[in-house]
Scaffold this active site. Structure first.
Site, short mmCIF file in Angstrom:
data_model
loop_
_atom_site.label_atom_id
_atom_site.label_comp_id
_atom_site.label_asym_id
_atom_site.label_seq_id
_atom_site.Cartn_x
_atom_site.Cartn_y
_atom_site.Cartn_z
N ASN A 1 30.47 33.14 53.66
CA ASN A 1 30.58 32.28 54.85
C ASN A 1 29.58 32.66 55.94
O ASN A 1 29.87 32.54 57.14
CB ASN A 1 32.02 32.28 55.40
CG ASN A 1 32.96 31.49 54.51
OD1 ASN A 1 32.66 30.35 54.15
ND2 ASN A 1 34.08 32.08 54.12
N GLN B 1 48.87 36.69 51.34
CA GLN B 1 47.65 36.96 52.11
C GLN B 1 47.66 36.15 53.40
O GLN B 1 47.69 34.91 53.38
CB GLN B 1 46.39 36.66 51.30
CG GLN B 1 45.16 37.26 51.98
CD GLN B 1 43.84 36.94 51.30
OE1 GLN B 1 43.61 35.80 50.90
NE2 GLN B 1 42.97 37.93 51.18
N ARG C 1 42.49 43.50 53.23
CA ARG C 1 41.30 43.23 52.41
C ARG C 1 40.05 43.19 53.29
O ARG C 1 40.01 42.48 54.29
CB ARG C 1 41.45 41.88 51.69
CG ARG C 1 40.39 41.67 50.64
CD ARG C 1 40.64 40.43 49.80
NE ARG C 1 40.26 40.68 48.42
CZ ARG C 1 39.76 39.76 47.60
NH1 ARG C 1 39.61 38.52 48.01
NH2 ARG C 1 39.42 40.06 46.36
N ASN D 1 35.48 38.22 53.95
CA ASN D 1 34.85 36.93 53.65
C ASN D 1 34.49 36.05 54.84
O ASN D 1 34.47 34.82 54.75
CB ASN D 1 35.72 36.13 52.67
CG ASN D 1 35.78 36.81 51.31
OD1 ASN D 1 34.97 37.68 51.03
ND2 ASN D 1 36.73 36.42 50.47
N THR E 1 42.30 30.80 46.55
CA THR E 1 42.56 29.50 47.18
C THR E 1 42.39 28.40 46.14
O THR E 1 41.38 28.34 45.46
CB THR E 1 41.56 29.31 48.34
OG1 THR E 1 41.91 30.23 49.38
CG2 THR E 1 41.59 27.90 48.89
N ARG F 1 38.60 35.27 39.20
CA ARG F 1 38.36 34.17 38.25
C ARG F 1 39.04 34.36 36.90
O ARG F 1 39.58 33.39 36.36
CB ARG F 1 36.84 33.94 38.12
CG ARG F 1 36.25 33.32 39.38
CD ARG F 1 34.77 33.53 39.51
NE ARG F 1 34.45 34.96 39.70
CZ ARG F 1 33.23 35.43 39.90
NH1 ARG F 1 32.20 34.60 39.91
NH2 ARG F 1 33.03 36.72 40.08
N TYR G 1 36.01 35.35 57.68
CA TYR G 1 37.05 34.64 58.44
C TYR G 1 37.33 35.39 59.76
O TYR G 1 36.61 36.32 60.09
CB TYR G 1 38.29 34.43 57.57
CG TYR G 1 37.98 33.53 56.39
CD1 TYR G 1 37.62 32.19 56.61
CD2 TYR G 1 37.97 34.01 55.09
CE1 TYR G 1 37.28 31.35 55.54
CE2 TYR G 1 37.64 33.18 54.01
CZ TYR G 1 37.29 31.85 54.24
OH TYR G 1 36.95 31.03 53.20
C1 FMN Z 1 38.53 29.70 43.50
C2 FMN Z 1 38.45 30.93 44.35
C3 FMN Z 1 39.26 31.05 45.46
C4 FMN Z 1 39.25 32.23 46.24
N1 FMN Z 1 40.13 32.33 47.29
C5 FMN Z 1 40.22 33.51 47.97
C6 FMN Z 1 41.22 33.69 48.96
O1 FMN Z 1 42.07 32.83 49.23
N2 FMN Z 1 41.25 34.89 49.62
C7 FMN Z 1 40.34 35.88 49.35
O2 FMN Z 1 40.41 36.96 49.95
N3 FMN Z 1 39.41 35.74 48.38
C8 FMN Z 1 39.34 34.58 47.69
N4 FMN Z 1 38.42 34.46 46.66
C9 FMN Z 1 37.64 35.64 46.24
C10 FMN Z 1 38.36 36.32 45.06
O3 FMN Z 1 39.60 36.87 45.47
C11 FMN Z 1 37.50 37.45 44.46
O4 FMN Z 1 37.15 38.33 45.49
C12 FMN Z 1 36.23 36.96 43.79
O5 FMN Z 1 36.51 35.88 42.91
C13 FMN Z 1 35.57 38.09 42.98
O6 FMN Z 1 36.46 38.58 41.99
P1 FMN Z 1 36.30 38.18 40.43
O7 FMN Z 1 34.89 38.58 40.04
O8 FMN Z 1 37.35 38.97 39.70
O9 FMN Z 1 36.49 36.70 40.34
C14 FMN Z 1 38.38 33.28 45.90
C15 FMN Z 1 37.53 33.13 44.80
C16 FMN Z 1 37.56 32.00 44.02
C17 FMN Z 1 36.68 31.89 42.80
#
Ligand code: FMN
Length: 366
Positions: free
Chosen positions: A237, A101, A229, A180, A27, A320, A182
């Protein structure tokens, strides 16, 4: 150059991926303010990342009611479909694959973001006590109202329509966001779901909405273009469950019955520790699942290569690292250094911190 399996193709259901590296859903709150549609900057951002085997888009609300934050994109209007079509065309032109998604936030919203300033909807009228962003500031999420039993078919219909819109927008498939904290996760977990009808109580009842949403979406796309997912042990949350292992075992059993394109799992706390509590096991859930398994959370190159090489994961999603590295797949392949993400530009704004992270050749030239 490495020959690791991470960099080899895989077919996830009917979707052909050129490598096992996935851009996780992220997001970024940059949709056009007047209509929640993606536009030119999204076309550039996603097409820059087409080197991934698969892109999972940022979560996109299936309906106005499904929205929980300012400037998140939707997939329920003609303008949004047109905006996404430009994105999918550009990603395909660069040889990428992209799924949308599908998102309903449930109680993670605020009255100011809801149609006519109504309360958000949820399985039960239990406040999350979480935070959201209303376009001006961070605010506490509003206390939701419980969905009437008679309204649930309409919510499922919203998923179906959104899935059809995603098809029209040229995606390669869709991912059902059941993670997450939702809406779907709220139905799954007994900390948020206090219902006494057929959508609450037993694990069978609490998984019902997930099953019916997947059924509706599969009806539009075919199972081999639908992923899902889950975040079984994450407290994102403020979601909680008294006994998550049997709940998610049952969820996986249901998903096995569909033959989906993939199961995407957040391993541990979303964006936090990968460690689990005693009695919890991602490996057991993964072993229980029959199809393609996509792992996520805190992966780096070494862990990703190891997990895929050992068969513990088929695909690895990076969140990230993909914000800061448009050419992440190439960087991982070359074992090149990574750009660091700047968290101050994660949410909201324009191109800064969005489309201006350098590619490898630009870094070298600098
Ligand atoms: C800025 C940001 C936005 C995210 N938006 C979503 C999202 O829209 N949908 C979702 O399922 N997870 C979202 N996440 C979670 C990420 O998809 C991911 O699960 C989380 O960053 C851990 O993975 P990483 O260690 O590779 O960053 C978001 C995470 C971050 C940092």
């Amino acid at each position: 150059m490495t020959t690791a399996k991470l960099f080899t193709p895989l077919k996830a259901g009917a979707i052909d991926l050129k490598n096992r590296i996935v851009m996780a859903p992220l997001t970024r709150n940059r949709a056009r303010a007047e209509d929640d549609a993606p536009y030119e900057i999204h076309v550039d951002y996603y097409s820059q990342r087409a080197g991934a085997g698969l892109i999972v888009t940022e979560a996109s609300q299936i309906s106005p009611e499904g929205k929980g934050y300012a400037w998140t994109p939707g997939i329920h209007s003609a303008a949004q479909v047109a905006g996404w079509k430009a994105v999918t065309d550009a990603v395909h032109a660069r040889g990428g694959r992209i799924v949308l998604q599908l998102w309903h936030v449930g109680r993670i919203s605020h009255t100011s973001l809801q149609p006519d300033g109504q309360a958000p909807v949820a399985p039960s009228a239990v406040s999350a006590g979480a935070k959201t962003f209303d376009g001006e500031q961070f605010v506490e999420t509003s206390t939701p109202r419980a969905l009437e039993l008679s309204e649930i078919p309409r919510v499922i219909e919203d998923y179906r329509k959104a899935a059809r819109n995603a098809l029209e927008a040229g995606f390669d498939g869709v991912e059902v966001h059941a993670a997450n904290g939702y809406l779907i996760d709220q139905f799954l977990r007994d900390g948020a779901n206090k219902r006494t009808d057929e959508y609450g109580g037993s694990v069978e009842n609490r998984t019902r909405l997930m099953r019916e949403v997947v059924e509706a979406v599969v009806d539009i796309w075919g199972a081999d273009r639908v992923g899902i997912r889950l975040s079984p042990f994450s407290a994102a949350n403020n979601i909680s469950d008294s006994d998550p292992m049997p709940l998610f075992e049952h969820a996986v059993d249901i998903l096995n019955g569909f033959g989906l394109a993939y199961l995407h799992m957040i391993e541990g706390q979303t964006g936090g520790p990968r460690e689990l509590e005693e009695g919890q096991s991602i490996a057991a859930l993964r072993a229980r699942f029959d199809g393609v398994y996509m792992a996520n959370n805190g992966y780096d190159r070494t862990l990703a290569i190891d997990m895929v090489e050992s068969g513990k994961a088929d695909l690895v999603a990076f969140g990230r690292p993909y914000i800061a590295n448009p050419d992440l797949a190439e960087r991982l392949k070359q074992d090149a250094p990574l750009n660091e993400p700047d968290s101050s530009t994660f949410y909201g704004g324009g191109r800064e911190g969005y489309t201006d992270y350098p590619f490898l050749n630009e870094t070298e030239a600098a």
